[in-house]
Design a protein around this motif. Structure first.
Motif, PDB file in Angstrom:
ATOM      1  N   ARG A   1       0.918  -1.285   0.144  1.00 22.59           N
ATOM      2  CA  ARG A   1      -0.084   0.414   0.163  1.00 22.59           C
ATOM      3  C   ARG A   1       0.900   1.486   0.187  1.00 22.59           C
ATOM      4  N   LEU A   2       2.275   1.270  -0.376  1.00 23.24           N
ATOM      5  CA  LEU A   2       2.808   2.238  -0.259  1.00 23.24           C
ATOM      6  C   LEU A   2       2.519   3.536  -1.235  1.00 23.24           C
ATOM      7  N   THR A   3       2.520   4.877  -1.160  1.00 23.05           N
ATOM      8  CA  THR A   3       2.125   6.008  -2.012  1.00 23.05           C
ATOM      9  C   THR A   3       3.848   6.393  -2.319  1.00 23.05           C
ATOM     10  N   HIS A   4       4.478   6.058  -1.317  1.00 27.22           N
ATOM     11  CA  HIS A   4       6.043   7.052  -0.982  1.00 27.22           C
ATOM     12  C   HIS A   4       7.383   6.274  -1.142  1.00 27.22           C
ATOM     13  N   LEU A   5       8.123   6.254  -1.528  1.00 27.71           N
ATOM     14  CA  LEU A   5       8.970   4.864  -1.717  1.00 27.71           C
ATOM     15  C   LEU A   5      10.328   6.015  -1.515  1.00 27.71           C
ATOM     16  N   ASP A   6      11.334   6.085  -0.905  1.00 31.62           N
ATOM     17  CA  ASP A   6      13.097   6.332  -0.924  1.00 31.62           C
ATOM     18  C   ASP A   6      13.275   5.477  -0.183  1.00 31.62           C
ATOM     19  N   TYR A   7      14.133   4.474  -1.937  1.00 30.02           N
ATOM     20  CA  TYR A   7      15.085   4.301  -1.820  1.00 30.02           C
ATOM     21  C   TYR A   7      16.447   3.894  -2.480  1.00 30.02           C
ATOM     22  N   THR A   8      17.811   4.335  -1.674  1.00 28.33           N
ATOM     23  CA  THR A   8      18.980   3.843  -2.124  1.00 28.33           C
ATOM     24  C   THR A   8      19.457   2.525  -2.514  1.00 28.33           C
TER      25      THR A   8
ATOM     26  N   ALA B   1       1.374   1.077  -6.417  1.00 28.99           N
ATOM     27  CA  ALA B   1       0.720   2.339  -6.122  1.00 28.99           C
ATOM     28  C   ALA B   1       1.002   3.527  -5.838  1.00 28.99           C
ATOM     29  N   LEU B   2       2.355   3.291  -5.824  1.00 26.78           N
ATOM     30  CA  LEU B   2       3.247   4.450  -5.951  1.00 26.78           C
ATOM     31  C   LEU B   2       3.138   5.916  -6.510  1.00 26.78           C
ATOM     32  N   ARG B   3       3.272   7.000  -5.816  1.00 32.38           N
ATOM     33  CA  ARG B   3       2.832   8.467  -6.251  1.00 32.38           C
ATOM     34  C   ARG B   3       3.941   9.421  -6.745  1.00 32.38           C
ATOM     35  N   GLU B   4       4.567   8.470  -5.476  1.00 35.59           N
ATOM     36  CA  GLU B   4       6.308   8.955  -5.574  1.00 35.59           C
ATOM     37  C   GLU B   4       7.708   8.489  -4.812  1.00 35.59           C
ATOM     38  N   PHE B   5       8.105   8.147  -6.390  1.00 36.39           N
ATOM     39  CA  PHE B   5       9.076   6.777  -5.801  1.00 36.39           C
ATOM     40  C   PHE B   5      10.572   8.215  -6.751  1.00 36.39           C
ATOM     41  N   ARG B   6      11.471   7.375  -5.394  1.00 33.65           N
ATOM     42  CA  ARG B   6      12.948   8.030  -5.410  1.00 33.65           C
ATOM     43  C   ARG B   6      14.236   7.165  -5.719  1.00 33.65           C
ATOM     44  N   ILE B   7      14.957   6.541  -6.157  1.00 31.34           N
ATOM     45  CA  ILE B   7      15.621   5.959  -6.315  1.00 31.34           C
ATOM     46  C   ILE B   7      17.121   6.627  -6.625  1.00 31.34           C
TER      47      ILE B   7
END
Length: 468
Positions: free
Chosen positions: A277-284, A307-313
């Motif tokens: 159910r994540l909507t925000h994922l900041d993944y290093t 279901a992500l709305r914001e994704f940082r990789i």
């Protein structure tokens, strides 16, 4: 021989009048009339209150149930002078207390010793005590905060001081205190800036899925009812210097409200019950795997968190002594992974990288983001907030990456931001032409005037203030 200091006879117990009056007031407190309550309050202007109360005023619900301010600042001494700060509404004071507690863990203790009304207001506002920031203070303080929070959800933060090795024994004691209340945690944050071995084992071991054997039946039953994060909404786990490649499964796979996750330097078992159910994922990326294996690992995570709305990789390089074993749980399909709800995409390059990691471009080529609105290209070596950084040469593979963006990124994005080695001024105009619906273009933190750029190029002239 009789003692000289010995009493000749026992003293009889006498119940004095003052003692009887004190007990009577405790058991049967005297009933105060509304008029006396009204006159003894310090928040009421004494020069303007009426000489006699009408029956309608006494029977009104507002007067029959005094406000919190009236009950807090009522004094038995009618002519006592009070400070004007006591006229502030309790809601405003609670907000001030809440903001002050973010900067200083001992702030609530300090204000609760200023005066009796402030102490009553602080102690009976349970949401003020929900934030547990474990640092150099003792555990006795945090036990009291947990008790005063009552049934409120908790915001737990463990961040040892920088430039100091974390104390493994202190961390173990802190987790021993937290684990019985982990089901009440609203946010859980662990940040380590200095290296120490076995940190993740010490801190995450008590909240991982554990196996216990039932003696009454044959076989083993795995259960961990105390580590279910039923209220958890935000999870942050950061340890860039981690060298432990172990994979952790948190909270026995149960966190139904989790929607915001920040990870750096850790391998987790990506379960649908936790991260579906994540909507925000900041993944290093942890750096224990590289190439196509690392890309497939991230794609498997995105496939579950669709279901992500914001994704940082961000992919980080790591020097390894040997090969790290990686077992793929589910086969990643060869086609594209669709993120239909993704609105903001951040592509970051680590400060130690010389060029754009091939894992980043390979991952982007496998994603389908038709509803993307914002694209941010971040260079961790050159941050606009740092005044000391100087402009470096663009990435050697920047043009190839920008050509890939023109194919994979939809032309309907509204915001494009690039900084550091991502910024190539010779390619900015071509990108602006590719993304026709751009409303905001930022280069190194400075917003560019799109109208002026198009007018100088002469490709898109203006007609009555609108695009042709």
């Amino acid at each position: 021989m009789p003692l000289i200091l010995r009493r000749s006879r026992r003293r009889e117990l006498i119940l004095t009048k003052s003692f009887k009056n004190a007990i009577q007031e405790k058991v049967h407190p005297p009933q105060r009339s509304p008029e006396s309550i009204y006159c003894s309050s310090s928040v009421v202007d004494r020069t303007n209150f009426p000489s006699s109360l009408s029956p309608s005023t006494v029977k009104s619900p507002d007067f029959a149930r005094p406000s919190l301010t009236l009950s807090l600042y009522r004094s038995p001494i009618s002519n006592l002078q009070h400070h004007p700060i006591h006229t502030l509404p309790p809601e405003l004071l609670i907000r001030v207390f809440e903001l002050g507690s973010f900067d200083d863990a001992l702030f609530l203790i300090t204000i609760s010793h200023v005066c009796h009304p402030w102490r009553m207001l602080a102690i009976h506002t349970h949401t003020l005590w929900r934030r547990l920031s474990f640092d150099s203070h003792g555990l006795r303080l945090w036990k009291e905060r947990i008790a005063r929070a009552r049934g409120c959800s908790l915001d737990i933060t463990i961040t040892p001081p920088q430039h100091r090795f974390p104390d493994i024994d202190a961390l173990a004691l802190q987790l021993h205190l937290i684990v019985p209340h982990i089901s009440r945690a609203r946010s859980f944050e662990l940040r380590f800036s200095s290296y120490s071995p076995f940190l993740w084992n010490t801190t995450l071991g008590p909240i991982c899925h554990q196996e216990q054997r039932d003696n009454d039946s044959m076989g083993a039953h795995t259960f961990a009812p105390f580590v279910h994060a039923l209220r958890l909404e935000k999870l942050t786990l950061c340890f860039p210097e981690n060298d432990d490649s172990k994979e952790f499964g948190l909270f026995a796979g149960v966190a139904p409200r989790l929607h915001h996750v920040t990870l750096d330097g850790i391998r987790l078992t990506w379960l649908p019950g936790l991260y579906g159910r994540l909507t925000h994922l900041d993944y290093t990326h942890h750096g224990f795997t590289t190439g196509s294996i690392a890309v497939d690992e991230v794609l498997g995570m995105i496939r579950i968190s669709c279901a992500l709305r914001e994704f940082r990789i961000c992919f980080r390089r790591r020097m390894l002594d040997g090969e790290v074993l990686y077992l793929s749980h589910d086969g990643v399909p060869a086609g594209q992974i669709h993120l239909l709800q993704l609105e903001r995409l951040v592509l970051a390059v680590d400060k130690s990288d010389i060029d754009i990691p091939p894992e980043l471009t390979s991952l982007l080529s496998r994603l389908s983001v038709p509803n993307l609105h914002e694209l941010h290209l971040v260079d961790l070596r050159c941050q606009p907030a740092n005044r000391r950084w100087w402009k470096s040469a663009p990435f050697p593979g920047l043009r190839a990456a920008l050509s890939l963006f023109e194919v994979t990124i939809p032309s309907s994005i509204k915001v494009l931001a690039m900084a550091g080695r991502w910024a190539d001024h010779s390619s900015i105009l071509s990108l602006a032409k590719r993304f026709r619906e751009l409303r905001n273009l930022e280069v190194d933190g400075v917003e560019k005037d799109l109208v002026h750029m198009y007018c100088l190029s002469g490709d898109l002239p203006l007609h009555d203030g609108a695009w042709i």
